[in-house]
Write an enzyme that holds these catalytic residues in place. Sequence first.
Site, PDB file in Angstrom:
ATOM      1  N   ASP A  30      -0.298  32.532 -58.842  1.00 37.81           N
ATOM      2  CA  ASP A  30      -0.395  31.777 -57.586  1.00 37.81           C
ATOM      3  C   ASP A  30       0.714  32.268 -56.669  1.00 37.81           C
ATOM      4  O   ASP A  30       1.835  32.550 -57.136  1.00 37.81           O
ATOM      5  CB  ASP A  30      -0.241  30.269 -57.851  1.00 37.81           C
ATOM      6  CG  ASP A  30      -0.781  29.446 -56.700  1.00 37.81           C
ATOM      7  OD1 ASP A  30      -1.860  28.833 -56.847  1.00 37.81           O
ATOM      8  OD2 ASP A  30      -0.120  29.421 -55.622  1.00 37.81           O
ATOM      9  N   LEU A 154     -16.589  21.178 -62.375  1.00 37.94           N
ATOM     10  CA  LEU A 154     -15.731  20.093 -62.891  1.00 37.94           C
ATOM     11  C   LEU A 154     -15.486  19.005 -61.856  1.00 37.94           C
ATOM     12  O   LEU A 154     -15.489  19.259 -60.649  1.00 37.94           O
ATOM     13  CB  LEU A 154     -14.400  20.648 -63.393  1.00 37.94           C
ATOM     14  CG  LEU A 154     -13.391  21.263 -62.419  1.00 37.94           C
ATOM     15  CD1 LEU A 154     -12.597  20.224 -61.645  1.00 37.94           C
ATOM     16  CD2 LEU A 154     -12.438  22.157 -63.191  1.00 37.94           C
ATOM     17  N   ASN A 214     -23.568  20.050 -55.321  1.00 42.61           N
ATOM     18  CA  ASN A 214     -22.738  19.125 -54.543  1.00 42.61           C
ATOM     19  C   ASN A 214     -23.546  18.448 -53.439  1.00 42.61           C
ATOM     20  O   ASN A 214     -23.325  17.275 -53.121  1.00 42.61           O
ATOM     21  CB  ASN A 214     -21.513  19.847 -53.982  1.00 42.61           C
ATOM     22  CG  ASN A 214     -20.386  19.892 -55.005  1.00 42.61           C
ATOM     23  OD1 ASN A 214     -20.551  19.439 -56.126  1.00 42.61           O
ATOM     24  ND2 ASN A 214     -19.249  20.439 -54.621  1.00 42.61           N
ATOM     25  N   CYS A 266     -14.016  18.353 -51.894  1.00 35.86           N
ATOM     26  CA  CYS A 266     -15.230  19.139 -52.194  1.00 35.86           C
ATOM     27  C   CYS A 266     -16.484  18.644 -51.480  1.00 35.86           C
ATOM     28  O   CYS A 266     -17.006  19.342 -50.608  1.00 35.86           O
ATOM     29  CB  CYS A 266     -15.446  19.160 -53.695  1.00 35.86           C
ATOM     30  SG  CYS A 266     -14.058  19.911 -54.551  1.00 35.86           S
ATOM     31  N   LYS A 329     -10.350   8.972 -55.052  1.00 40.54           N
ATOM     32  CA  LYS A 329     -11.033   8.264 -56.129  1.00 40.54           C
ATOM     33  C   LYS A 329      -9.994   7.946 -57.184  1.00 40.54           C
ATOM     34  O   LYS A 329      -8.871   8.481 -57.122  1.00 40.54           O
ATOM     35  CB  LYS A 329     -12.186   9.097 -56.693  1.00 40.54           C
ATOM     36  CG  LYS A 329     -11.770  10.350 -57.445  1.00 40.54           C
ATOM     37  CD  LYS A 329     -12.991  11.014 -58.076  1.00 40.54           C
ATOM     38  CE  LYS A 329     -12.583  12.115 -59.018  1.00 40.54           C
ATOM     39  NZ  LYS A 329     -13.718  12.763 -59.652  1.00 40.54           N
ATOM     40  N   ARG A 336      -7.132  14.285 -50.364  1.00 40.42           N
ATOM     41  CA  ARG A 336      -7.886  15.044 -49.358  1.00 40.42           C
ATOM     42  C   ARG A 336      -9.114  14.257 -48.926  1.00 40.42           C
ATOM     43  O   ARG A 336      -9.875  13.774 -49.754  1.00 40.42           O
ATOM     44  CB  ARG A 336      -8.287  16.414 -49.925  1.00 40.42           C
ATOM     45  CG  ARG A 336      -7.109  17.374 -50.048  1.00 40.42           C
ATOM     46  CD  ARG A 336      -7.521  18.663 -50.688  1.00 40.42           C
ATOM     47  NE  ARG A 336      -7.918  18.464 -52.074  1.00 40.42           N
ATOM     48  CZ  ARG A 336      -8.501  19.398 -52.818  1.00 40.42           C
ATOM     49  NH1 ARG A 336      -8.759  20.580 -52.309  1.00 40.42           N
ATOM     50  NH2 ARG A 336      -8.818  19.154 -54.073  1.00 40.42           N
TER      51      ARG A 336
END
EC number: 1.1.1.22
Length: 439
Positions: A30, A154, A214, A266, A329, A336
Site C-alpha cells: 500500500d 465480501l 450490487n 459500495c 451499518k 462512507r
Amino acid sequence: MKLTVIGCGYLGATHAACMAELGHEVLGMDSDMDKVAVLNSGKAPIHERDLDDLIAKHTASGKLSFTASYAEAAAFGDLHFIGVGTPQQPGENAYDLTHLFSAVRQLAPRIKNPAVVAVKSTVPVGTAPRVRDLLHEFAPAGDAIEVAWNPEFLRESFAVEDTLRPDRLVFGFESGHSWAEAVLRQCFEKIIESGTPTIVTDWATAELAKASANAFLATKISFINAIAEVCEASGADVGQLADILGHDARIGRRGMRPGLGFGGGCLPKDIRGFMARAGELGADQALTILREVDAINNRRRERMVDLARQQLDGNLAGKRITIWGAAFKPNTDDIRDSPALAVAQKLHELGATVTVTDPQALDNARKTHPELDYVNDPIAAVQDADLLLHLTEWPQFSHVDPARLAARTATPRVIDGRGTLNQITWREAGWTVRALGRP
Ligand code: UGA
C-alpha cells in the site's frame, strides 16, 4: 504460493490476511506508509471482525508482511492481486479509476517474469482490456503477463468469513488463457475443495457479475423501502410485510430489511457507476430502474428528517437531537455515505443541536463532521434530548433498558429508523415511538 495484494484497504487487507490463512506467503502493498506500519505491527487499520486476530497471527508466523514498495511487490511472487479503491468521481456518477491505473502503471515496469495479475476492484465493464494493454506495453515481461478478473463479493463486518467461505468464486479470463486459470485454482484450492461453486468466464461477464450483484442487492432494499412509503400512507406495517414476503423462498428475507436505506462505500457508488457505464455503452435505458432505486434510497433520509420535524412540532431550530449510530451499518467503523450521518448533518443544517454516539465509528465521524457533538455512552448521549433517533442498528442499542433511558429526558420521544427496537417495551417505558414504515 507467494503472492502479493496491491491496495490494503477493506478489501486488500482482508484478502491478504485470508490468503495467509490459506497457507500462502503474502506481501501486501500500500502506498500509505502509516497504514503499512500499522499492518506490520500486527494490527488491522479498520474495525473488522476477526481481522486483527488474523493479521496478528500471520505477521507473527512470517507468512504475512506489508510494504510500500512496488519494486518489492513486483519481485515477490508471480500472482499479484489488485484491490485498490474505485470511488465515485466527485460530482459525477462514473467511477474514478485513477488508483487502479496508477497501481497498474507502477507495477508494470517492475514485472520481469511471467505473472498473473488478478484484479478484484469493482470497475465499469470493459476495464480489463485496458489493464492488459498497460501491462503488455510497460512490463518487461510483456505479453507473458496474463490478466484475470476475480471480483470480490465480501460484506464489511463479515469480510473474513466471506473471503474464506464465499458463496462462489468467479474467475474471468481472456479466451485461451489456461495458465492463469491454473494459477488461480491453485491459489484458492482449499476454498474450491470445500465445495465452493467456481465459475470460469470471460472478462466482461466477471466484471458485470459484481456490478449486477450490487445493483440487485440495492434494488431489493429500495423495493421494500418503496413499499414502506406505501405502508406509511396506508397505516400498514412494513416490518410484518417484509416478514410475510420473506416466507416465500423465491423472495427470501435476507437483504430486505426495511429502514433508512443503504449507504457505505459500495452500493451507492456502484449503482451510479453502473448507470454511467450503461449510458456510455448506449444501454442507459436498461438501467433507468437504478435511478429510481437511488431516489427511493435518498427519500428515506428525507423522510427521517421530516418525521423528526413532525415530532418536534414543526420546528427543529434549537432542539436537542441525539442520534444512535454513525457507521453506515453495525459492526464496522466505516462511515462512507452513512445514512445516519447524512441525517445528522441535515438536522444540524436545519438548526438542531445534534449529538451522535456510536460504538466504533466516532473517531472517523469526528474527522468528517466536526460540527456535530459526540458522546461515547449511548445512555449519557440522551441526557436532556428532545428527541432520540435510532439510525444504525448496533445490537448494543437494542439492549439498552428504555425505562432507565427515559429518566434522562423530559420528553421521551424516539424514531426507530431501523426497525429493531422493541416498540412495546419502549412504549411501556413511557416513550412516544415512531418508526419508518410502521404505524
Ligand atoms: C455490499 C454487498 O452486500 C457485498 O456483497 C459487496 O461485496 C460489497 O457491497 C462491495 O461491493 O464491496 P456492504 O456495503 O459491506 O456490502 O454492506 P451490506 O451489508 O450489503 O449493506 C449495505 C447497506 O445496505 C448498509 O447501509 C445496510 O444498512 C443497508 N441494508 C442492508 C439495508 O438497509 N437493508 C438490508 O436488508 C440490508
